[in-house]
Structure formats: structure tokens, C-alpha cells
Write an enzyme that holds these catalytic residues in place. Sequence first.
Site: not given
Length: 244
Positions: A8, A129
Amino acid sequence: MLVIPAIDVREGKCVRLVQGKLDEETVYSDHPVAVAHSWQDLGAKWLHVVDLDGAFAGRPKNLEVVREIIDTVKIPVQFGGGVRKLDTIEELLSIGVARVILGTIAIIEPALVEYACKRWGDRIVVGIDSKDGLVAIEGWEATVEKQALDLALEMKDRGVERIVFTDTRRDGTLRGPNIESTRKMAKGSGLKVIASGGVSSLEDIKRLKELEPEGVEGVILGKALYSGKVSLEEAIAVAEMEEN
């Protein structure tokens, strides 16, 4: 089952968030490219790269880092974070991204996803998500009144073959993955599913591997790797273990 390390990227650094919250950030390295190489050297067969700045801004912001990772590792990279335009998808694929993950755009412009699937096939992945069962978008800052499984079925109708499924309540928490919601997603959608969020032990990987017959083909590991809770080599060994 594939074990895919996550990288990330925020402001050019390799970080991890807790439940996507920017105020709960841990910086693990100033050199994401070096991190990519370390995961490759330990046996990773894919990398999962997320542009966190892009997820919040609505367009990728760390493409130079992504380009350098792709140019210097030999394993394929899937990328997500702020990809909301066709020309962005085209640019990412042209620099060598193997699979592009679309998130928010699946809600706000599903026809774009359909077009992308027709044009680029299984190089297009949708990231779904889930926050308490509802779809979270825009860097998880908002939810919409749509069940995650309903979105998966809509995306399947539009040509999507694979999704990354994340329970945002578990992401970065090391509380273990939501096995039941992952099972329901895989079984209910009939799609190939890469599970994400909360993995904290080899036992978690064993439990996800049991879902392979339902369609769970991979798991993304983030904080478990960076905190030392799980060894990538051991995780790969468990995930690739043949059933007796």
C-alpha cells in the site's frame, strides 16, 4: 491458493492503515520498490499494489512508484486505487500492470466496467469492499445502500470474472478474516474470489484454503506480513499444500 503480498503506497512510502483510516497509519518502508523485491525473493507469485492517495483523490497519484516496481520485478502486479477512467486503465495496462482493480467506478458507472471487460477481459478485476454488508466506496469513506453480494452479481452480469473481496471492518486489524462472508460471496456469486482483510495467522490461511472449492483462489496479506505475525514462505507452503 495464491498468497499475494500487499504493498500500500501513500506519499511514496509503503504503509498500512487500520480499516482504511488515514489517522491510523504505520509506515513500514520509505522504499516500496525494495519491499516488492523482498516479497518476490521470498517466493511471491503476484503482488497487490494499492495507491492509497489515489483511492481518496479519485485518480492514481503514485504511478512512478508503480512503474518502477513493474519495471524491476519479474512477477505480475495487480493494481488498484482511484482508477475511474478508461484512459487510466489503458495507461496502467500499457506500463505493464497485469490486472487493474476497479472499485468506486463499479457503483457510479457500471457501464464503464462492462466496456472494460469486453475490451480487456480478465485483466479487469472489481474490488468489492464490504462494511457491515454494504458496499464501501471512495477509499471506504462512504457506503452505498447496496449489498456486497448484489454488486458482485451485477458485475458478473457485466462480464467480470474475478473480484477482490475485503471486509473493511477486519482490514489491518489482525482479527482474522470474515470467513462466513467470504464463503457467502464466493458461493453466492460464482466468481473467482481473492480474499482480503484481517488475516493474522497460518490458521486463517488454512481456513480460507478450505474455501477453494467454493471459488476462493487467493488471499491478500498485508499487516500480518509487515508485523511479522506470518512468514510469507510459511504462508505460501500452507496455501499450496495438497489435500490428502
